[in-house]
Design a protein around this motif. Structure first.
Motif, PDB file in Angstrom:
ATOM      1  N   GLU A 265     -15.907  -3.782  -0.252  1.00  5.65           N
ATOM      2  CA  GLU A 265     -15.591  -3.643  -1.756  1.00  5.65           C
ATOM      3  C   GLU A 265     -14.616  -2.878  -1.731  1.00  5.65           C
ATOM      4  N   ILE A 266     -14.476  -1.827  -1.315  1.00  8.60           N
ATOM      5  CA  ILE A 266     -13.611  -0.928  -1.336  1.00  8.60           C
ATOM      6  C   ILE A 266     -11.743  -1.615  -1.200  1.00  8.60           C
ATOM      7  N   ASP A 267     -11.627  -2.590   0.163  1.00  8.68           N
ATOM      8  CA  ASP A 267     -10.426  -3.742   0.636  1.00  8.68           C
ATOM      9  C   ASP A 267     -10.627  -4.514  -0.819  1.00  8.68           C
ATOM     10  N   LYS A 268     -11.402  -4.763  -1.585  1.00 11.98           N
ATOM     11  CA  LYS A 268     -11.306  -5.265  -2.769  1.00 11.98           C
ATOM     12  C   LYS A 268     -11.280  -4.452  -4.094  1.00 11.98           C
ATOM     13  N   GLU A 269     -11.208  -3.623  -4.249  1.00 13.72           N
ATOM     14  CA  GLU A 269     -11.175  -2.678  -5.139  1.00 13.72           C
ATOM     15  C   GLU A 269      -9.766  -2.486  -5.449  1.00 13.72           C
ATOM     16  N   VAL A 270      -9.291  -1.877  -4.115  1.00 13.65           N
ATOM     17  CA  VAL A 270      -8.185  -1.664  -4.059  1.00 13.65           C
ATOM     18  C   VAL A 270      -6.385  -2.557  -3.805  1.00 13.65           C
ATOM     19  N   LYS A 271      -7.488  -3.702  -3.861  1.00 12.97           N
ATOM     20  CA  LYS A 271      -6.602  -4.453  -4.201  1.00 12.97           C
ATOM     21  C   LYS A 271      -6.154  -5.009  -5.475  1.00 12.97           C
ATOM     22  N   ALA A 272      -7.522  -4.815  -6.187  1.00 13.90           N
ATOM     23  CA  ALA A 272      -7.204  -5.337  -7.109  1.00 13.90           C
ATOM     24  C   ALA A 272      -6.579  -4.161  -8.121  1.00 13.90           C
ATOM     25  N   GLU A 273      -6.750  -3.122  -7.518  1.00 17.12           N
ATOM     26  CA  GLU A 273      -6.124  -1.544  -8.241  1.00 17.12           C
ATOM     27  C   GLU A 273      -4.523  -2.160  -7.626  1.00 17.12           C
ATOM     28  N   VAL A 274      -4.224  -2.369  -6.327  1.00 20.33           N
ATOM     29  CA  VAL A 274      -2.875  -2.702  -6.641  1.00 20.33           C
ATOM     30  C   VAL A 274      -1.649  -3.922  -7.526  1.00 20.33           C
ATOM     31  N   ALA A 275      -2.146  -5.180  -7.244  1.00 21.89           N
ATOM     32  CA  ALA A 275      -2.268  -5.922  -7.860  1.00 21.89           C
ATOM     33  C   ALA A 275      -1.894  -5.837  -9.907  1.00 21.89           C
ATOM     34  N   ALA A 276      -3.223  -5.227 -10.313  1.00 20.96           N
ATOM     35  CA  ALA A 276      -2.975  -4.585 -11.804  1.00 20.96           C
ATOM     36  C   ALA A 276      -1.869  -3.614 -11.803  1.00 20.96           C
ATOM     37  N   ALA A 277      -1.843  -2.250 -10.779  1.00 20.06           N
ATOM     38  CA  ALA A 277      -0.358  -2.025 -11.289  1.00 20.06           C
ATOM     39  C   ALA A 277       0.827  -2.759 -10.550  1.00 20.06           C
ATOM     40  N   VAL A 278       0.813  -3.658 -10.235  1.00 24.76           N
ATOM     41  CA  VAL A 278       1.963  -4.282  -9.955  1.00 24.76           C
ATOM     42  C   VAL A 278       2.582  -5.202 -11.003  1.00 24.76           C
ATOM     43  N   GLU A 279       1.360  -5.618 -11.045  1.00 19.83           N
ATOM     44  CA  GLU A 279       2.266  -6.451 -13.503  1.00 19.83           C
ATOM     45  C   GLU A 279       2.255  -5.460 -14.220  1.00 19.83           C
ATOM     46  N   ALA A 280       1.172  -4.424 -14.394  1.00 21.27           N
ATOM     47  CA  ALA A 280       2.319  -3.097 -15.007  1.00 21.27           C
ATOM     48  C   ALA A 280       3.574  -3.286 -15.105  1.00 21.27           C
ATOM     49  N   ALA A 281       3.989  -2.830 -13.767  1.00 18.46           N
ATOM     50  CA  ALA A 281       4.922  -2.406 -13.713  1.00 18.46           C
ATOM     51  C   ALA A 281       6.147  -3.763 -13.586  1.00 18.46           C
ATOM     52  N   LYS A 282       5.513  -4.924 -14.087  1.00 18.39           N
ATOM     53  CA  LYS A 282       6.442  -6.128 -14.029  1.00 18.39           C
ATOM     54  C   LYS A 282       6.856  -6.378 -15.377  1.00 18.39           C
ATOM     55  N   ALA A 283       5.562  -5.785 -15.936  1.00 16.26           N
ATOM     56  CA  ALA A 283       5.775  -5.848 -17.760  1.00 16.26           C
ATOM     57  C   ALA A 283       6.388  -4.300 -18.220  1.00 16.26           C
ATOM     58  N   ALA A 284       6.816  -3.533 -17.077  1.00 16.75           N
ATOM     59  CA  ALA A 284       6.748  -2.536 -18.309  1.00 16.75           C
ATOM     60  C   ALA A 284       8.356  -2.132 -18.342  1.00 16.75           C
ATOM     61  N   PRO A 285       9.393  -1.984 -18.920  1.00 17.41           N
ATOM     62  CA  PRO A 285      10.220  -2.044 -19.641  1.00 17.41           C
ATOM     63  C   PRO A 285      10.876  -1.180 -18.078  1.00 17.41           C
ATOM     64  N   PRO A 286      12.467  -1.257 -17.788  1.00 16.31           N
ATOM     65  CA  PRO A 286      13.302  -0.588 -16.936  1.00 16.31           C
ATOM     66  C   PRO A 286      13.208   1.324 -16.888  1.00 16.31           C
ATOM     67  N   PRO A 287      13.445   1.854 -16.030  1.00 14.47           N
ATOM     68  CA  PRO A 287      12.792   3.406 -16.019  1.00 14.47           C
ATOM     69  C   PRO A 287      14.763   3.647 -17.120  1.00 14.47           C
ATOM     70  N   GLU A 288      14.986   4.320 -17.658  1.00 16.44           N
ATOM     71  CA  GLU A 288      16.310   4.715 -18.199  1.00 16.44           C
ATOM     72  C   GLU A 288      16.823   5.890 -16.888  1.00 16.44           C
ATOM     73  N   GLN A 289      18.009   5.425 -17.028  1.00 14.37           N
ATOM     74  CA  GLN A 289      19.137   5.358 -15.263  1.00 14.37           C
ATOM     75  C   GLN A 289      19.187   6.860 -15.517  1.00 14.37           C
ATOM     76  N   SER A 290      18.452   8.147 -16.214  1.00 12.75           N
ATOM     77  CA  SER A 290      18.450   9.532 -15.464  1.00 12.75           C
ATOM     78  C   SER A 290      16.878   9.652 -14.965  1.00 12.75           C
ATOM     79  N   GLU A 291      16.551   8.616 -15.570  1.00  9.76           N
ATOM     80  CA  GLU A 291      14.603   8.713 -14.253  1.00  9.76           C
ATOM     81  C   GLU A 291      14.767   8.239 -13.002  1.00  9.76           C
ATOM     82  N   LEU A 292      16.051   7.718 -13.051  1.00  6.05           N
ATOM     83  CA  LEU A 292      15.996   7.246 -11.201  1.00  6.05           C
ATOM     84  C   LEU A 292      15.636   8.209 -10.208  1.00  6.05           C
ATOM     85  N   TRP A 293      16.355   9.585 -10.334  1.00 10.34           N
ATOM     86  CA  TRP A 293      17.080  10.442  -9.592  1.00 10.34           C
ATOM     87  C   TRP A 293      15.427  11.567  -9.452  1.00 10.34           C
ATOM     88  N   THR A 294      15.059  11.825 -10.817  1.00  6.94           N
ATOM     89  CA  THR A 294      14.185  12.517 -11.013  1.00  6.94           C
ATOM     90  C   THR A 294      12.541  12.888  -9.423  1.00  6.94           C
TER      91      THR A 294
END
Length: 124
Positions: free
Chosen positions: A67-96
């Motif tokens: 059950e933990i594995d299943k929950e973690v995989k779902a959380e990671v998949a959701a985070a990946v999709e959110a990251a793909k949908a998000a706009p790229p960060p400002e260049q200044s944020e790459l170093w923070t």
């Protein structure tokens, strides 16, 4: 912190194994073979060892681990999709937040000096 002050430092050693090459140009099998990697993964994988320890010491059941594995995989998949949908960060944020306790003046060398950040010579 209390333990370190009263008793002394705590040293934790992690003995790990890199399953893949260092980069895209390094497949990781030119200096070791696939059997070696498979054998190490089967015998020493830290995640599998932690799972086995928790089951063997009856901290959790196999069903709870699944059950933990299943929950973690779902959380990671959701985070990946959110990251793909998000706009790229400002260049200044790459170093923070690259280093803990990094000051705003901490110098980070970019691919060329125009993309570098911070004050040259500052390392804290």
């Amino acid at each position: 912190k209390k333990h370190a002050v009263e008793v002394g430092p705590i040293v934790v050693e992690f003995d790990t194994y890199r399953y893949h090459g260092h980069s895209m140009s390094d497949p990781g099998i030119t200096y070791r073979n696939r059997d070696e990697v498979s054998q190490v993964r089967a015998a020493r994988d830290p995640v599998d060892r932690a799972k086995r320890y928790c089951i063997d010491t009856e901290l959790v059941t196999e069903a709870e681990i699944k059950e933990i594995d299943k929950e973690v995989k779902a959380e990671v998949a959701a985070a990946v999709e959110a990251a793909k949908a998000a706009p790229p960060p400002e260049q200044s944020e790459l170093w923070t937040d690259v280093h803990v306790g990094q000051s705003k003046d901490f110098f980070m060398r970019g691919p060329d000096i125009s993309t570098s950040s911070g004050v040259y010579g500052t390392n804290r």
